[in-house]
Design a protein around this motif. Structure first.
Motif, mmCIF file in Angstrom:
data_model
loop_
_atom_site.group_PDB
_atom_site.id
_atom_site.type_symbol
_atom_site.label_atom_id
_atom_site.label_comp_id
_atom_site.label_asym_id
_atom_site.label_seq_id
_atom_site.Cartn_x
_atom_site.Cartn_y
_atom_site.Cartn_z
ATOM 1 N N MET A 509 0.807 -1.219 0.000
ATOM 2 C CA MET A 509 0.000 0.000 0.000
ATOM 3 C C MET A 509 0.841 1.271 0.000
ATOM 4 S SD MET A 509 -2.890 -1.166 2.781
ATOM 5 C CE MET A 509 -3.837 0.349 2.602
ATOM 6 N N SER A 510 2.007 1.203 0.641
ATOM 7 C CA SER A 510 2.765 2.442 0.839
ATOM 8 C C SER A 510 4.256 2.169 0.854
ATOM 9 C CB SER A 510 2.364 3.087 2.169
ATOM 10 O OG SER A 510 3.191 4.192 2.475
ATOM 11 N N HIS A 511 5.018 3.211 0.456
ATOM 12 C CA HIS A 511 6.470 3.103 0.562
ATOM 13 C C HIS A 511 6.909 3.038 2.018
ATOM 14 C CE1 HIS A 511 5.233 7.331 -0.325
ATOM 15 N NE2 HIS A 511 5.805 7.523 0.849
ATOM 16 N N LYS A 555 0.074 0.068 -6.335
ATOM 17 C CA LYS A 555 -1.151 -0.731 -6.299
ATOM 18 C C LYS A 555 -1.279 -1.583 -7.560
ATOM 19 C CE LYS A 555 -6.182 -0.255 -5.891
ATOM 20 N NZ LYS A 555 -7.301 0.695 -5.684
ATOM 21 N N LYS A 556 -0.933 -1.025 -8.709
ATOM 22 C CA LYS A 556 -1.045 -1.743 -9.980
ATOM 23 C C LYS A 556 -0.102 -2.942 -10.022
ATOM 24 C CE LYS A 556 -0.495 -1.077 -14.982
ATOM 25 N NZ LYS A 556 -0.140 -0.094 -16.042
ATOM 26 N N PHE A 561 0.748 -8.997 -9.037
ATOM 27 C CA PHE A 561 1.411 -9.990 -8.190
ATOM 28 C C PHE A 561 0.373 -10.826 -7.442
ATOM 29 C CE2 PHE A 561 3.006 -10.917 -3.866
ATOM 30 C CZ PHE A 561 4.060 -11.750 -4.173
ATOM 31 N N PHE A 562 -0.620 -10.164 -6.847
ATOM 32 C CA PHE A 562 -1.654 -10.874 -6.098
ATOM 33 C C PHE A 562 -2.485 -11.787 -6.998
ATOM 34 C CE2 PHE A 562 -1.696 -7.278 -2.775
ATOM 35 C CZ PHE A 562 -0.839 -7.978 -1.937
ATOM 36 N N ASP A 582 -7.481 -1.209 -0.183
ATOM 37 C CA ASP A 582 -6.854 -0.976 -1.491
ATOM 38 C C ASP A 582 -7.148 -2.092 -2.493
ATOM 39 O OD1 ASP A 582 -5.731 1.436 -0.838
ATOM 40 O OD2 ASP A 582 -3.682 0.867 -1.366
ATOM 41 N N PHE A 583 -7.341 -3.300 -1.980
ATOM 42 C CA PHE A 583 -7.519 -4.467 -2.853
ATOM 43 C C PHE A 583 -8.795 -5.211 -2.431
ATOM 44 C CE2 PHE A 583 -3.007 -3.557 -2.230
ATOM 45 C CZ PHE A 583 -2.540 -3.434 -3.524
#
Length: 762
Positions: A509-511, A555-556, A561-562, A582-583
């Motif tokens: 979700m985040s760096h 996210k893309k 990957f997911f 987010d997903f």
């Protein structure tokens, strides 16, 4: 009173704490009463010393050794290996009489493609074993064997060589007077090799089936190759597993088996080098005709003659290569005498005189170490060989300390109980990764550490293609910069590998994997816009910057990957719910981590001071609350509060310095949970404070606190809250208090600690 202690290296027997007997496996040595009596064994002798004086030396009978078993195409047992090669990987022994009857002739014929020149002088077992291996390993290969004896002093060896040559096993020449090594080689090249290509083979080097065919293919495919050298255990830049050193210690497989692995994993792979190594050294005839043979003027006794030849070949437009698909065992010098050192110095000086740039070429070559490609491939082949037909799982994780190590131990223990091999791949240092064959203990794999994810990931592909794991168990990519992070995500998305993902943090979700702002502030679940805003701040640390990316791009990439994951797991419902913001379409199974502590006795409270003792646990980073603890200590000191703080663990250097200067007792890193528990029992805190300011996905330090049943304070966020929702003696602070240490101090000071302890005992 009497205690026996065994390790992988030695056995000790102690009486009243004093070592009365010790046996060291390598070298094989036994000592009694602190070296009063010492018994040493090697491959040939048993020596007994009393008070440092040798009183007996006995030659041992030669047992049927591994090379004999290999010669008979028998598979040696583990006991055979232990008995024959306990201190050395390969011990050459002269073949039995009947062994010579089993090999074909290798004399020169009209179909000979290349002449293998084997110069001999002395060394009965080594020489005969080397000759035998060259004959036995020939098969249908078109080389002849020329044994040239430089007027050697060993009459027994000379007689045996004459006898074998009369059988027509090889071509044989005996120098009437000693010429020296280099002149002997040159004489053979000029007069006895029929103007063909030659291979110089030391009399203590041992080749295996198919070696010549693999080697000569390189020469046939590229006429610009002047010299070819294979890999070996003892051949400076060609050495394996450690480069530029003599590798005589046992590996888990025999040298001929390692040659087979090399023939597959390094098939057709070579490295261009500034110099070859003379233990097994192909020389093209056209190169010899153009630049001359070895220099027997400047290098009369050897040491540098092949280096000089290689340099002259380069000057003439040829190249020298080391090939990865042939492995030749080389005994090498047993001792480093003063004469040898002097000869090496002479050779080095001659090289400097003839080739002033030679040392620079070698220096740069060693710094770059392109040979590592061949060595690391062999490491992977050995892992696969060790695994055999068993199921295999590759576990990918980051290399940071903390609860992840406890989790990994848990996972490996689980898989191993089902006879599944676990190979650990750890990412670290922005673009690096290392591979560990975790369950094999002393398994020597020095060449697959600190590898780079730059370029085309070819080695990573080879690794997975070779191992063919049944599953890749992925935990975290933390520690990589975003470029290499997303590169690995894409690799797995497109790999066709079966992999599952365990959500240990919020990197998808985040760096900032903890979902904290650049100022380390907790803001719940930040929006995509807020996360992008965080990425646009000007002054941030390098560690923070290495993960910066547009939140939508992240996210893309993670969505792809997911989509290829066979399974996604989260250790808590709160973690799952955060990820789903987010997903939303992911199917995430909630699988809490196992309790690694087990049933233990609750802690006892010892009221030994008038202070309220508060202990924090673990490796406290800023996210884990290091600054919360340090500011609480400052507040307690400034206001002279009745609060005393402990850190069972450690922190970053800056915050730890603040802690110590403000009265926090820091015990340092603990090795395991038991050590942490024992330290907590020793301190006997009134309270445990787990000041983590991010929404933890599980928290193993919380498991320790809960197992000891010590009243605990946490912030009301994440898995911390979820796991303790029905526990009355765990106190949950409003996250707003993260920036109000005075309020936290006042809250602690006002607690009814006696009541909390009573609650924890219900």
């Amino acid at each position: 009173m009497i205690k026996r202690i065994q390790s992988p290296k030695a056995i000790r027997v102690k009486f009243l704490g004093i070592t009365i007997y010790k046996r060291v496996f390598y070298p094989n040595k036994q000592t009694f009463l602190k070296k009063v009596l010492v018994i040493k064994r090697n491959e040939t002798h048993k020596t007994i010393s009393l008070f440092g004086i040798r009183i007996s030396s006995k030659r041992l009978p030669i047992k049927k050794n591994i090379i004999s078993l290999v010669n008979e195409n028998k598979i040696p047992s583990e006991q055979d290996v232990v008995e024959s090669f306990h201190s050395l990987w390969f011990t050459p022994v002269a073949p039995l009489e009947q062994d010579w009857d089993q090999v074909d002739s290798a004399i020169f014929t009209s179909t000979t493609r290349c002449v293998v020149i084997l110069p001999v002088y002395k060394g009965f077992d080594e020489t005969l074993c080397s000759i035998y291996q060259a004959l036995k390993s020939r098969g249908c290969d078109q080389y002849s064997l020329l044994v040239i004896n430089d007027s050697g002093p060993d009459e027994k060896l000379n007689k045996k060589l004459e006898e074998l040559s009369e059988k027509g096993l090889f071509d044989y020449h005996f120098n009437k007077e000693n010429l020296g090594f280099v002149k002997t080689i040159n004489f053979a090249i000029a007069n006895l090799s029929h103007n063909l290509d030659v291979i110089l083979l030391n009399s203590d080097a041992f080749v295996f089936d198919g070696w010549f065919d693999r080697m000569i293919q390189y020469a046939d495919q590229d006429e610009s190759i002047a010299t070819i050298t294979p890999m070996s255990n003892n051949a400076t830049i060609c050495s394996y597993p450690f480069t530029c050193q003599d590798n005589k210690e046992n590996l888990e497989i025999l040298p001929n088996e390692l040659d087979k692995l090399a023939s597959n994993i390094n098939k057709g792979v070579y490295i261009e080098v500034p110099t070859g190594v003379g233990f097994c050294f192909y020389m093209r005839r056209t190169a010899i005709e153009k630049i001359g043979a070895l220099d027997d003027i400047q290098f009369k006794v050897g040491y540098g003659e092949e280096n000089d030849f290689c340099m002259r070949a380069i000057h003439a437009g040829f190249k020298n290569i080391v090939i990865g698909d042939v492995f030749v065992f080389h005994v090498g010098s047993v001792s480093f005498s003063a004469i040898k050192a002097e000869n090496m110095k002479k050779g080095e000086n001659a090289l400097k005189l003839k080739h002033p740039n030679y040392l620079n070429l070698i220096h740069h070559f060693l710094n770059v170490d392109p040979m590592s490609i061949l060595r690391r491939n062999l490491d992977i082949a050995r892992i696969k060989n060790k695994i055999g037909n068993r199921k295999c799982i590759v576990i990918l994780s980051h290399a940071w300390d903390g609860g992840i190590n406890t989790y990994l131990e848990q996972v490996i223990k689980h898989y191993s109980s089902e006879d599944i091999c676990c190979i650990l791949l750890k990412v670290h240092d922005k673009n690096r990764y290392s591979i560990y064959a975790n369950e094999y203990g002393q398994f020597i794999l020095p060449n697959i550490k600190n590898l780079s994810l730059a370029c085309d990931l070819s080695f990573l592909k080879l690794f997975f293609n070779t191992l063919q794991p049944d599953l890749v168990h992925i935990n975290s990519f933390a520690g990589l910069d975003w470029y290499h992070h997303q590169k690995l995500l894409s690799f797995f998305s497109q790999s066709g590998l079966k992999y599952k993902f365990i959500i240990h943090d919020y990197a998808c979700m985040s760096h900032d994997y903890k979902l904290l702002s650049p100022e380390y502030l907790y803001e719940g679940i930040p929006s995509l816009d807020k996360r992008n805003l965080w990425a646009n701040v000007n002054k941030i640390s390098d560690d923070y910057a290495m993960n910066l990316t547009d939140a939508c791009e992240r996210k893309k990439v993670y969505t792809q990957f997911f989509n290829s994951c066979c399974k996604i797991e989260a250790p808590s419902y709160r973690t799952r719910d955060i990820i789903l913001t987010d997903f939303p379409n992911l199917d995430i199974d909630v699988v809490p981590h196992l309790n690694t502590i087990g049933d233990i006795l609750p802690a006892e409270r010892k009221k030994d001071t008038g202070m309220i003792k508060i202990a924090s646990i673990g490796a406290l980073s800023v996210e884990k609350g290091s600054q919360i603890l340090s500011t609480l200590a400052i507040d307690a000191k400034n206001r002279n509060l009745n609060l005393s703080y402990y850190l069972v663990g450690f922190s970053n250097s800056g915050d730890q310095h603040v802690m110590k200067t403000n009265g926090v007792t820091v015990t340092g890193k603990y090795e395991n949970d038991n050590e942490c528990i024992n330290k907590l029992r020793e301190i006997s805190p009134d309270l445990i404070l787990l000041p983590s300011i991010w929404e933890e996905t599980f928290s193993y330090t919380l498991s320790i606190a809960l197992s000891l049943k010590i009243p605990t304070i946490i912030f009301d966020i994440g898995a911390q809250t979820e796991r303790t929702k029905d526990i009355s003696w765990v106190l949950k602070l409003d996250p707003l208090l993260m920036n109000n240490p005075r309020a936290i101090s006042d809250f602690i000071s006002g607690l009814d600690i006696n009541y909390l302890w009573k609650q924890s005992r219900k």
